[in-house]
Design a protein around this motif. Structure first.
Motif, PDB file in Angstrom:
ATOM      1  N   LEU A 192       0.832  -1.205   0.000  1.00  9.86           N
ATOM      2  CA  LEU A 192       0.000   0.000   0.000  1.00  9.86           C
ATOM      3  C   LEU A 192       0.865   1.253   0.000  1.00  9.86           C
ATOM      4  O   LEU A 192       0.592   2.214  -0.748  1.00  9.86           O
ATOM      5  CB  LEU A 192      -0.929  -0.009   1.210  1.00  9.86           C
ATOM      6  N   PHE A 193       1.920   1.267   0.818  1.00  7.77           N
ATOM      7  CA  PHE A 193       2.823   2.423   0.839  1.00  7.77           C
ATOM      8  C   PHE A 193       3.541   2.565  -0.504  1.00  7.77           C
ATOM      9  O   PHE A 193       3.757   3.688  -0.980  1.00  7.77           O
ATOM     10  CB  PHE A 193       3.841   2.290   1.972  1.00  7.77           C
ATOM     11  N   PHE A 194       3.888   1.431  -1.120  1.00  3.10           N
ATOM     12  CA  PHE A 194       4.529   1.487  -2.443  1.00  3.10           C
ATOM     13  C   PHE A 194       3.566   2.055  -3.472  1.00  3.10           C
ATOM     14  O   PHE A 194       3.973   2.825  -4.357  1.00  3.10           O
ATOM     15  CB  PHE A 194       4.998   0.091  -2.863  1.00  3.10           C
ATOM     16  N   THR A 195       2.295   1.680  -3.381  1.00  7.45           N
ATOM     17  CA  THR A 195       1.290   2.197  -4.312  1.00  7.45           C
ATOM     18  C   THR A 195       1.192   3.718  -4.211  1.00  7.45           C
ATOM     19  O   THR A 195       1.152   4.421  -5.229  1.00  7.45           O
ATOM     20  CB  THR A 195      -0.087   1.574  -4.007  1.00  7.45           C
ATOM     21  N   ILE A 196       1.158   4.217  -2.966  1.00  6.16           N
ATOM     22  CA  ILE A 196       1.082   5.665  -2.767  1.00  6.16           C
ATOM     23  C   ILE A 196       2.346   6.347  -3.278  1.00  6.16           C
ATOM     24  O   ILE A 196       2.280   7.396  -3.937  1.00  6.16           O
ATOM     25  CB  ILE A 196       0.859   5.978  -1.279  1.00  6.16           C
ATOM     26  N   TRP A 197       3.500   5.745  -2.977  1.00  4.83           N
ATOM     27  CA  TRP A 197       4.776   6.321  -3.467  1.00  4.83           C
ATOM     28  C   TRP A 197       4.822   6.330  -4.989  1.00  4.83           C
ATOM     29  O   TRP A 197       5.235   7.323  -5.608  1.00  4.83           O
ATOM     30  CB  TRP A 197       5.947   5.519  -2.910  1.00  4.83           C
ATOM     31  N   PHE A 198       4.398   5.234  -5.614  1.00  2.00           N
ATOM     32  CA  PHE A 198       4.429   5.139  -7.083  1.00  2.00           C
ATOM     33  C   PHE A 198       3.536   6.200  -7.708  1.00  2.00           C
ATOM     34  O   PHE A 198       3.896   6.816  -8.716  1.00  2.00           O
ATOM     35  CB  PHE A 198       3.974   3.744  -7.509  1.00  2.00           C
ATOM     36  N   TYR A 199       2.375   6.430  -7.093  1.00  3.04           N
ATOM     37  CA  TYR A 199       1.475   7.457  -7.633  1.00  3.04           C
ATOM     38  C   TYR A 199       2.083   8.845  -7.483  1.00  3.04           C
ATOM     39  O   TYR A 199       1.940   9.695  -8.373  1.00  3.04           O
ATOM     40  CB  TYR A 199       0.134   7.383  -6.905  1.00  3.04           C
ATOM     41  N   ARG A 200       2.764   9.079  -6.380  1.00  2.00           N
ATOM     42  CA  ARG A 200       3.402  10.378  -6.187  1.00  2.00           C
ATOM     43  C   ARG A 200       4.498  10.625  -7.222  1.00  2.00           C
ATOM     44  O   ARG A 200       4.688  11.755  -7.691  1.00  2.00           O
ATOM     45  CB  ARG A 200       4.003  10.460  -4.779  1.00  2.00           C
ATOM     46  N   GLU A 201       5.216   9.560  -7.597  1.00  2.00           N
ATOM     47  CA  GLU A 201       6.303   9.698  -8.566  1.00  2.00           C
ATOM     48  C   GLU A 201       5.803   9.705 -10.006  1.00  2.00           C
ATOM     49  O   GLU A 201       6.539  10.094 -10.912  1.00  2.00           O
ATOM     50  CB  GLU A 201       7.303   8.547  -8.384  1.00  2.00           C
ATOM     51  N   HIS A 202       4.566   9.253 -10.224  1.00  2.00           N
ATOM     52  CA  HIS A 202       4.001   9.197 -11.583  1.00  2.00           C
ATOM     53  C   HIS A 202       2.608   9.820 -11.551  1.00  2.00           C
ATOM     54  O   HIS A 202       1.594   9.139 -11.727  1.00  2.00           O
ATOM     55  CB  HIS A 202       3.937   7.762 -12.093  1.00  2.00           C
ATOM     56  N   THR A 203       2.569  11.117 -11.301  1.00  2.00           N
ATOM     57  CA  THR A 203       1.293  11.796 -11.119  1.00  2.00           C
ATOM     58  C   THR A 203       0.479  11.899 -12.401  1.00  2.00           C
ATOM     59  O   THR A 203      -0.698  12.263 -12.351  1.00  2.00           O
ATOM     60  CB  THR A 203       1.535  13.203 -10.552  1.00  2.00           C
ATOM     61  N   SER A 204       1.082  11.610 -13.545  1.00  2.00           N
ATOM     62  CA  SER A 204       0.315  11.634 -14.792  1.00  2.00           C
ATOM     63  C   SER A 204      -0.632  10.451 -14.883  1.00  2.00           C
ATOM     64  O   SER A 204      -1.574  10.462 -15.680  1.00  2.00           O
ATOM     65  CB  SER A 204       1.262  11.632 -15.994  1.00  2.00           C
ATOM     66  N   LEU A 205      -0.395   9.410 -14.086  1.00  2.00           N
ATOM     67  CA  LEU A 205      -1.255   8.233 -14.081  1.00  2.00           C
ATOM     68  C   LEU A 205      -2.410   8.437 -13.118  1.00  2.00           C
ATOM     69  O   LEU A 205      -2.319   9.211 -12.167  1.00  2.00           O
ATOM     70  CB  LEU A 205      -0.455   6.994 -13.669  1.00  2.00           C
ATOM     71  N   SER A 206      -3.503   7.713 -13.365  1.00  2.00           N
ATOM     72  CA  SER A 206      -4.648   7.756 -12.452  1.00  2.00           C
ATOM     73  C   SER A 206      -4.410   6.788 -11.298  1.00  2.00           C
ATOM     74  O   SER A 206      -3.877   5.690 -11.489  1.00  2.00           O
ATOM     75  CB  SER A 206      -5.935   7.384 -13.198  1.00  2.00           C
ATOM     76  N   LEU A 207      -4.824   7.188 -10.099  1.00  2.00           N
ATOM     77  CA  LEU A 207      -4.616   6.348  -8.921  1.00  2.00           C
ATOM     78  C   LEU A 207      -5.515   5.121  -8.938  1.00  2.00           C
ATOM     79  O   LEU A 207      -5.164   4.084  -8.369  1.00  2.00           O
ATOM     80  CB  LEU A 207      -4.872   7.164  -7.651  1.00  2.00           C
ATOM     81  N   LEU A 208      -6.659   5.200  -9.598  1.00  2.00           N
ATOM     82  CA  LEU A 208      -7.640   4.116  -9.551  1.00  2.00           C
ATOM     83  C   LEU A 208      -7.114   2.807 -10.148  1.00  2.00           C
ATOM     84  O   LEU A 208      -7.186   1.760  -9.498  1.00  2.00           O
ATOM     85  CB  LEU A 208      -8.932   4.549 -10.229  1.00  2.00           C
ATOM     86  N   PRO A 209      -6.576   2.797 -11.394  1.00  2.00           N
ATOM     87  CA  PRO A 209      -6.045   1.530 -11.911  1.00  2.00           C
ATOM     88  C   PRO A 209      -4.851   1.005 -11.118  1.00  2.00           C
ATOM     89  O   PRO A 209      -4.668  -0.210 -10.990  1.00  2.00           O
ATOM     90  CB  PRO A 209      -5.649   1.866 -13.356  1.00  2.00           C
ATOM     91  N   ILE A 210      -4.048   1.915 -10.548  1.00  2.00           N
ATOM     92  CA  ILE A 210      -2.925   1.484  -9.714  1.00  2.00           C
ATOM     93  C   ILE A 210      -3.454   0.781  -8.471  1.00  2.00           C
ATOM     94  O   ILE A 210      -2.918  -0.248  -8.035  1.00  2.00           O
ATOM     95  CB  ILE A 210      -2.046   2.688  -9.325  1.00  2.00           C
ATOM     96  N   THR A 211      -4.530   1.320  -7.903  1.00  2.00           N
ATOM     97  CA  THR A 211      -5.136   0.712  -6.718  1.00  2.00           C
ATOM     98  C   THR A 211      -5.747  -0.646  -7.051  1.00  2.00           C
ATOM     99  O   THR A 211      -5.747  -1.551  -6.208  1.00  2.00           O
ATOM    100  CB  THR A 211      -6.210   1.641  -6.138  1.00  2.00           C
ATOM    101  N   MET A 212      -6.270  -0.809  -8.262  1.00  2.00           N
ATOM    102  CA  MET A 212      -6.826  -2.109  -8.657  1.00  2.00           C
ATOM    103  C   MET A 212      -5.735  -3.178  -8.725  1.00  2.00           C
ATOM    104  O   MET A 212      -5.951  -4.332  -8.356  1.00  2.00           O
ATOM    105  CB  MET A 212      -7.542  -1.990 -10.002  1.00  2.00           C
ATOM    106  N   ILE A 213      -4.557  -2.780  -9.183  1.00  2.00           N
ATOM    107  CA  ILE A 213      -3.431  -3.724  -9.181  1.00  2.00           C
ATOM    108  C   ILE A 213      -3.076  -4.100  -7.751  1.00  2.00           C
ATOM    109  O   ILE A 213      -2.829  -5.271  -7.429  1.00  2.00           O
ATOM    110  CB  ILE A 213      -2.217  -3.103  -9.901  1.00  2.00           C
ATOM    111  N   TYR A 214      -3.066  -3.102  -6.860  1.00  2.00           N
ATOM    112  CA  TYR A 214      -2.816  -3.377  -5.444  1.00  2.00           C
ATOM    113  C   TYR A 214      -3.878  -4.304  -4.877  1.00  2.00           C
ATOM    114  O   TYR A 214      -3.578  -5.193  -4.069  1.00  2.00           O
ATOM    115  CB  TYR A 214      -2.784  -2.077  -4.651  1.00  2.00           C
ATOM    116  N   MET A 215      -5.133  -4.115  -5.281  1.00  2.00           N
ATOM    117  CA  MET A 215      -6.229  -4.949  -4.786  1.00  2.00           C
ATOM    118  C   MET A 215      -5.975  -6.419  -5.103  1.00  2.00           C
ATOM    119  O   MET A 215      -6.099  -7.287  -4.227  1.00  2.00           O
ATOM    120  CB  MET A 215      -7.544  -4.509  -5.421  1.00  2.00           C
ATOM    121  N   VAL A 216      -5.609  -6.719  -6.348  1.00  2.00           N
ATOM    122  CA  VAL A 216      -5.349  -8.101  -6.742  1.00  2.00           C
ATOM    123  C   VAL A 216      -4.184  -8.670  -5.943  1.00  2.00           C
ATOM    124  O   VAL A 216      -4.238  -9.796  -5.433  1.00  2.00           O
ATOM    125  CB  VAL A 216      -5.061  -8.182  -8.257  1.00  2.00           C
TER     126      VAL A 216
END
Length: 341
Positions: free
Chosen positions: A134-158
């Protein structure tokens, strides 16, 4: 059993003793300046502190430090003699708490070990991995703000569901059923909430608390709904399917129809209490702010509308997850079994 109790008591004593040693003597290994408080006096909304250096160039030297003082401790903590504190210049930065943290983590691990055995250890490992992911997901989104957080969170969900189930149960038919049932429940629940919000154009939702964000608030809020649905759905699916597996193991002559009926009964029994757990969990954090608003002249209805609209949707999303997980878990359980005699 008696031997296990004795081992538990000895392990707890060792845990407490180790925590005290860490809290008392680990300061010399820190690079950040650390001091032990000898005296604290309150003057002009400040804590004037006399302390002795523990490490670094000022080790063993007496020094004067200051820290802000607030009676309610909102932005500062009350310091007392014997506390160890990190400091910068003459300002106290924070208290040293590594010994207490070690005690809480080790005591949790001991509890999981003695209560759950091997399963308890794998549960602890899965919790660490999920937290790290979860912390990696938040960090990754911070470093790649052009991406949407929702699909990244879905990967985390799986990943989260897979780690939780496969690490505890191993990769087998039963864990695959739980995995698929959980994913279908989460996606169905999230889909209902997403479409409802879209059709109503987010009417009634107050996003003011998210106004400090520099990113679009809606995808972030939707991602939080998805994460919340994971816990509610996963817990219910595992409870229902694990109960039916245990009944099947204990009674080889039980029929599939009887198992499904038992699953419905278990689901009905746990759904109400689990929804109440969600309500308490989500709304409890808002109590201090609710009181702050009420004591400053806001009406009760205005306060609830302002502060709890987002939390109410989280509760509804989690509630849908709990209720939908019952028929979905029974469906996947029945798919994996032929009709029993």
């Amino acid at each position: 059993m008696k031997q296990k109790i004795i081992l538990g008591i000895v392990a707890t004593i060792l845990c407490v003793f180790s925590s005290l040693l860490i809290q008392t003597y680990s300061g010399q290994w820190y690079h950040q300046p650390l001091a032990k408080i000898q005296l604290v006096e309150i003057k002009d909304s400040q804590q004037q502190i006399t302390a002795i250096g523990i490490n670094g160039e000022k080790k063993g030297q007496q020094m004067q430090l200051v820290a802000p003082y607030q009676e309610n401790e909102i932005e500062s903590v009350h310091l007392v003699k014997g506390n160890q504190v990190f400091y910068q210049g003459k300002d106290v930065v924070e208290k040293k708490r590594d010994g207490f943290v070690f005690f809480m983590v080790s005591f949790l691990l001991l509890t999981l070990l003695f209560v759950g055995g091997k399963t308890g250890i794998t549960t602890f490992i899965s919790a660490v991995l999920n937290s790290g992911a979860l912390f990696f997901t938040i960090w990754f989104y911070r470093e790649h703000t052009s991406l949407s957080l929702l699909p990244i969170t879905m990967i985390y969900m799986v990943f989260s569901v897979a780690i939780t189930l496969f690490l505890i149960d191993g990769i087998q038919k039963n864990s695959l059923q739980k995995f698929l049932a959980t994913l279908v429940t989460i996606l169905t629940t999230f889909g209902i909430c997403y479409m409802t919000m879209a059709m109503l154009h987010d009417k009634g939702l107050r996003f003011e608390d998210m106004g400090v964000l520099t990113r679009p608030y809606r995808p972030i809020y939707l991602a939080s709904l998805l994460v919340g649905a994971i816990g509610a759905s996963l817990d219910t699916v595992v409870t229902v399917i694990a109960t039916l597996e245990e009944i099947e193991t204990r009674n080889q002559h039980v029929t599939l129809k009887q198992l499904i009926q038992s699953g419905k009964t278990v689901g009905n029994d746990i759904s109400g209490t689990m929804i109440n757990v969600l309500i308490c969990s989500y709304f409890s954090s808002a109590i201090p702010v609710i009181l702050l608003y009420l004591f400053n002249g806001w009406t009760f209805s205005q306060t609830i509308n302002m502060l709890l609209s987002l939390e109410a949707v989280r509760v509804l999303c989690g509630g849908f997850g709990i209720l939908l997980s019952i028929p979905i878990s029974l469906f996947f359980f029945s798919l994996g079994r032929r009709k029993l005699a």
